[in-house]
Design a protein around this motif. Structure first.
Motif, PDB file in Angstrom:
ATOM      1  N   VAL A   1      -1.635   0.950   4.947  1.00  0.00           N
ATOM      2  CA  VAL A   1      -0.775  -0.199   4.682  1.00  0.00           C
ATOM      3  C   VAL A   1      -1.525  -1.464   5.072  1.00  0.00           C
TER       4      VAL A   1
ATOM      5  N   GLY B   1       0.819  -1.206   0.000  1.00  0.00           N
ATOM      6  CA  GLY B   1       0.000   0.000   0.000  1.00  0.00           C
ATOM      7  C   GLY B   1       0.852   1.255   0.000  1.00  0.00           C
ATOM      8  N   MET B   2       0.441   2.250   0.781  1.00  0.00           N
ATOM      9  CA  MET B   2       1.144   3.519   0.978  1.00  0.00           C
ATOM     10  C   MET B   2       1.098   4.437  -0.244  1.00  0.00           C
ATOM     11  N   GLY B   3       0.239   4.108  -1.223  1.00  0.00           N
ATOM     12  CA  GLY B   3       0.091   4.989  -2.364  1.00  0.00           C
ATOM     13  C   GLY B   3       1.187   4.817  -3.382  1.00  0.00           C
TER      14      GLY B   3
ATOM     15  N   SER C   1      -3.887   0.540  -1.555  1.00  0.00           N
ATOM     16  CA  SER C   1      -4.042   1.721  -0.707  1.00  0.00           C
ATOM     17  C   SER C   1      -5.476   2.219  -0.666  1.00  0.00           C
TER      18      SER C   1
ATOM     19  N   ASN D   1       0.638  -1.211  -5.554  1.00  0.00           N
ATOM     20  CA  ASN D   1       0.570  -0.658  -4.203  1.00  0.00           C
ATOM     21  C   ASN D   1      -0.486   0.439  -4.093  1.00  0.00           C
TER      22      ASN D   1
END
Length: 672
Positions: free
Chosen positions: A187, A157-159, A488, A484
Motif C-alpha cells: 500500500v 495499491g493492495m492489488g 501495487s 490500484n
C-alpha cells in the motif's frame, strides 16, 4: 516528536546499549521478554521489521528476494533507540501502554517528519495490544498489528480488489486470492511511504478512519517492509528494487491480443487469424483457451480437434501471430499423469485428508506449485507438448488456489499450511513457468495470470481479472482496480475487453459497451479481449461497432512505440505505465480527488466513458502544464475542469504540452 541527534555511528559487531536493545550485525534488536523485534535496513530508504513472541525471528524472504545491502545508522539513548536508512528512520521507545512502541519518520533535509506510528491506546483499561499474538497450533499465531490513522491520508495499491474506489481509505480487504481478487499487500500512502505486509497468510487489512489494522490468521511472525520517498516514483522504484523488476517487455506483446471462450478447433482458430489478415487488422496474439485437452491433466492438444499443431504454429508464425495457450493445473483421476503424480505426492493436500480434491466438472486434484518435484514434472509435460511444437506463451489460468473460499484454511502445501502460505500459490506457479521457459531458451516471457502476489512482476506476470461482467458498471470499477494494481508494483495489467460474463450480446447497449471498452483498453499495458460469447471478434460484435473497434485497434498499433517506451521504464524503474493522475501531479491537491481518469505514461491523460449513451464528460486537467486535445488540437491551460466531447468515435484524451509527434498518431485513424 523527533528522534535525538546526539551522535550517529556505524554499528559493528554487537554492543549492548540498555536493558532491551542490542545492536547485532547492522540490526536493531529489541527483546522485552514477551517478544523479539528486529529492525534492519533493506534496500534504498527502506526498513524491514519482524516481530515474534519466540526468542528469534525467522529468516524467510517471501517477497523480499532482492536484498540491496545498506549500512544503517543507529543511535541509542536511555529512553529510545533509532535506526536510519537514507530517507527513513524508525524510533523504538517504551511508553506507558506498550513496551517497544514504534514510530517511523521520513527525512527532508535534516528534519524527520512523522509518517506512521503504532497505535497508542493511552490507557491500560482499553488496551488489547498493538502487536498481538495468539497461538493457533502448529507453531503458528494469529497476529495483529495496529497503526494510528491519519486525517486526510489517502491509500492506494493492495492489488486487485473490487472496492469501487481508488482511494482505499475506509476499506476492509480480506487477504485471499480468487478469480477477480488478487491481493498484493503493498500500500502506498499520500504521506510519502510505501508499506508491504510481507506475509502470504490468510488474513485481513482494515484501513479505518480511526486505525489501520493488519491481521494474519496464521503466521510465525509479523513481517513488513516500509520505505519513504519524495515522490510516488521514488516509492515504486524502492519497492521494485527489493521485490524484483519486471523483465523486459517484448514488442509482440504490445499489440492486440484476440481471445474468447473458446476456439474449439485448429481450423476455427486459423480462420480467425486469416480474417484479421484479410481485413488488414493488426493481430499480435491469438489464444487457445482451456479444454483443448481430451482429459483434464493430459497437458496436450486433443488430436481430434487439433490434428496438426506444428502446421498451425507455422502458419501463424508466418503471419506474425503468436499463440498463447491455457493448460490449467488440475488433474483428473483418468489422466495419464495422475498415477505418477499421486504416487510422488505432487498434489495439494488438506488437514486430516478431509478434502484433497477440488470441484471442476467433478472432483479434480490440484498440482502443488510449491513442491519442486511437482514443478519439474508439470513443466516437463508443458515443454514436451506445447513449447517443443512452438507454443511459447502461457495463460496461467488458474494460478490461484482452487478450493472453495471457506476451505482455504484447511489446505496443505508442500511449504506449509495454506493458513500460513495461501497467497504464495500464484508466485510459486509463475516462478516455475518463468524459470522453465528461460531454461528452455525463451527470452521473452509474458504470462497472463488471473492472480498475483507481491513479487509476481519479476516472473513476467500480467495480472488480469477473470469472470467480470459485461457491464458499464464493471468497466468503471475495474478501471479503478487496474490503477490500484499499478500502485501495487505490478506494472503489467490487462482487463478483458467487454467483460467475460455476458448476459446480453446483441443489444445497442452491448455494442456501445464494447466500443467504449476497446477505447479505454487502448491505454492499458496489455490490449486484450476475452469473453464468454460467440461474437467476440471485432467484425462480428454487431450493430455499428466495427468501424469504432477497428479505429481503436489501429490507434493502439500506432501507439506501440510509445507503449514500449513506458514498458521499458516499468522494467527498469518500476514506474507503472498506467497510473493515477496524482502520480505525476502530487503537488496538485485536486489531482488526488480524481478517480475516473488516469495517465498512460507521462504524456497522455485518458478519461474513459463508463456510462451508456454518454456523449460528453467532465475532465480535470492537472495544473502546471498545458494540455492539448488529442483529437481537435485545442490547447487548454491546466488547473481547470472542462466539459469534453465524447462522441461514439472517441473518448477524451489529452496530450501534455503540444507534442506534434504524439498528436499525429491520433489523426485519421478512421481513414485507414
Amino acid at each position: 516528536m523527533t528522534p535525538p541527534h546526539r551522535c550517529y555511528f556505524r554499528c559493528a559487531g554487537e554492543k549492548e546499549v540498555e536493558k532491551h536493545v542490542r545492536i547485532i550485525d547492522n540490526k536493531l534488536v529489541y527483546r522485552s521478554g514477551e517478544e523479539t523485534l528486529v529492525i534492519e535496513p533493506w534496500g534504498r530508504d527502506g526498513l524491514r521489521v519482524r516481530v515474534t513472541p519466540l526468542p528469534e525471528t525467522i529468516n524467510r524472504p517471501w517477497a523480499l528476494t532482492e536484498r540491496v545491502d545498506t549500512q544503517a545508522h543507529i543511535e541509542t539513548s536511555d529512553t529510545a533507540a533509532t535506526i536510519r536508512n537514507g530517507k527513513i528512520s524508525a524510533r523504538i521507545r517504551d511508553i506507558y501502554t506498550q513496551k517497544g512502541h514504534l514510530e517511523f519518520f521520513k527525512w527532508a533535509d535534516k528534519t524527520p517528519i512523522p509518517i506512521l506510528r503504532e497505535y497508542d491506546y493511552r490507557v491500560h483499561a482499553h488496551n488489547p495490544g498493538t502487536r498481538r499474538f495468539k497461538s493457533v497450533g502448529d507453531g503458528l499465531f494469529e497476529c495483529e498489528l495496529h497503526f494510528e490513522a491519519q486525517d486526510g491520508e489517502r491509500l492506494y495499491g493492495m492489488g486487485e480488489n473490487a472496492t469501487g474506489r481508488l482511494n482505499l481509505k475506509g476499506c476492509v480487504i480480506d487477504l485471499y486470492q480468487r478469480h477477480v481478487k488478487a491481493v498484493v499487500p503493498f500500500v502506498v500512502s499520500s504521506q510519502g511511504y510505501g508499506f508491504l505486509w510481507n506475509n502470504p497468510s490468510l488474513g485481513r487489512a482494515e484501513f479505518g478512519n480511526n486505525m489501520t489494522r493488519w491481521i494474519s490468521y496464521g503466521s510465525k511472525q509479523i513481517d513488513y517492509y516500509i520505505t519513504a520517498g519524495d515522490s510516488y516514483a521514488n516509492l515504486m522504484e524502492n519497492y521494485t528494487d527489493v521485490t524484483g523488476h519486471a523483465p523486459e517487455f517484448p514488442w509482440w506483446a504490445s499489440g492486440f491480443w484476440q481471445c474468447k471462450l473458446r476456439y474449439k478447433t485448429q481450423e476455427e482458430l486459423l480462420n480467425v487469424a486469416r480474417e484479421f489478415k484479410r481485413r488488414g487488422l493488426p493481430l499480435s496474439v491469438l489464444v487457445i483457451d482451456f479444454r483443448h485437452w481430451d482429459i483434464t491433466g493430459n497437458w496436450k492438444l486433443d488430436p481430434r480437434f487439433w490434428p496438426d499443431p506444428e502446421a498451425m504454429v507455422g502458419e501463424l508464425d508466418g503471419m506474425g501471430v503468436r499463440i498463447m495457450i491455457s493448460p490449467w493445473t488440475l488433474v483428473d483421476e483418468k489422466s495419464e499423469n495422475f498415477a505418477y503424480m499421486k504416487e510422488h505426492g505432487m498434489f495439494t493436500g488438506s488437514i486430516g485428508g478431509r478434502k484433497d480434491t477440488v470441484d471442476f466438472d467433478g472432483p479434480k486434484y490440484q498440482y502443488d506449485p510449491t513442491n519442486p518435484e511437482a514443478a519439474r514434472f508439470l513443466w516437463s509435460k508443458w515443454k514436451e507438448n506445447y513449447f517443443d511444437i512452438g507454443i511459447r506463451t502461457f495463460w496461467l489460468d488458474p494460478c490461484d488456489e482452487f478450493h472453495g473460499i471457506q476451505e482455504y484454511d484447511q489446505v496443505l502445501f508442500h511449504i506449509g499450511p495454506a493458513r500460513e502460505t495461501h497467497a504464495y500459490f500464484p508466485v510459486a506457479h509463475q516462478k516455475n513457468i518463468y524459470e522453465g521457459l528461460i531454461a528452455a531458451g525463451e527470452k521473452e516471457v509474458v504470462t497472463i495470470c488471473r492472480s498475483a502476489w507481491a513479487g509476481s512482476q519479476r516472473y513476467g506476470a500480467c495480472l488480469a481479472p477473470h469472470d467480470i461482467l459485461s457491464s458499464f458498471e464493471h468497466l468503471e470499477e475495474y478501471m479503478k482496480v487496474g490503477l490500484n494494481v499499478a500502485m501495487s508494483g505490478i506494472p503489467w495489467w490487462s482487463c478483458d475487453i467487454g467483460g467475460f460474463i455476458t448476459h446480453d450480446n446483441s443489444s445497442p447497449r452491448f455494442h456501445e459497451l464494447m466500443v467504449r471498452w476497446y477505447q479505454y483498453a487502448v491505454f492499458t499495458p496489455v490490449f486484450r479481449t476475452h469473453g464468454n460469447r460467440p461474437n467476440n471478434e471485432p467484425w462480428n460484435i454487431g450493430g455499428d461497432s466495427y468501424p469504432h473497434i477497428r479505429a481503436a485497434i489501429l490507434l493502439r498499433e500506432r501507439l506501440r512505440p510509445y507503449v514500449m517506451a513506458q514498458m521499458k521504464l516499468a522494467s527498469e524503474e518500476g514506474l507503472p505505465p498506467m497510473r493515477p493522475v496524482f502520480f505525476d501531479f502530487a503537488d496538485d491537491p485536486k489531482a488526488g480527488e480524481v478517480e475516473d481518469q488516469f495517465l498512460f505514461g507521462p504524456d497522455l491523460l485518458v478519461a474513459p466513458i463508463t456510462r451508456f449513451e454518454a456523449r460528453s464528460r467532465e475532465v480535470y486537467l492537472p495544473i502546471g502544464t498545458e494540455w492539448t486535445c488529442a483529437w481537435t488540437g485545442e490547447r487548454l491551460p491546466g488547473g481547470q475542469v472542462v466539459e469534453a466531447d465524447a462522441p461514439i468515435e472517441r473518448i477524451p484524451v489529452y496530450v501534455r504540452g503540444d507534442d506534434a509527434g504524439l498528436l499525429g498518431l491520433f489523426k485519421k485513424v478512421y481513414s485507414e
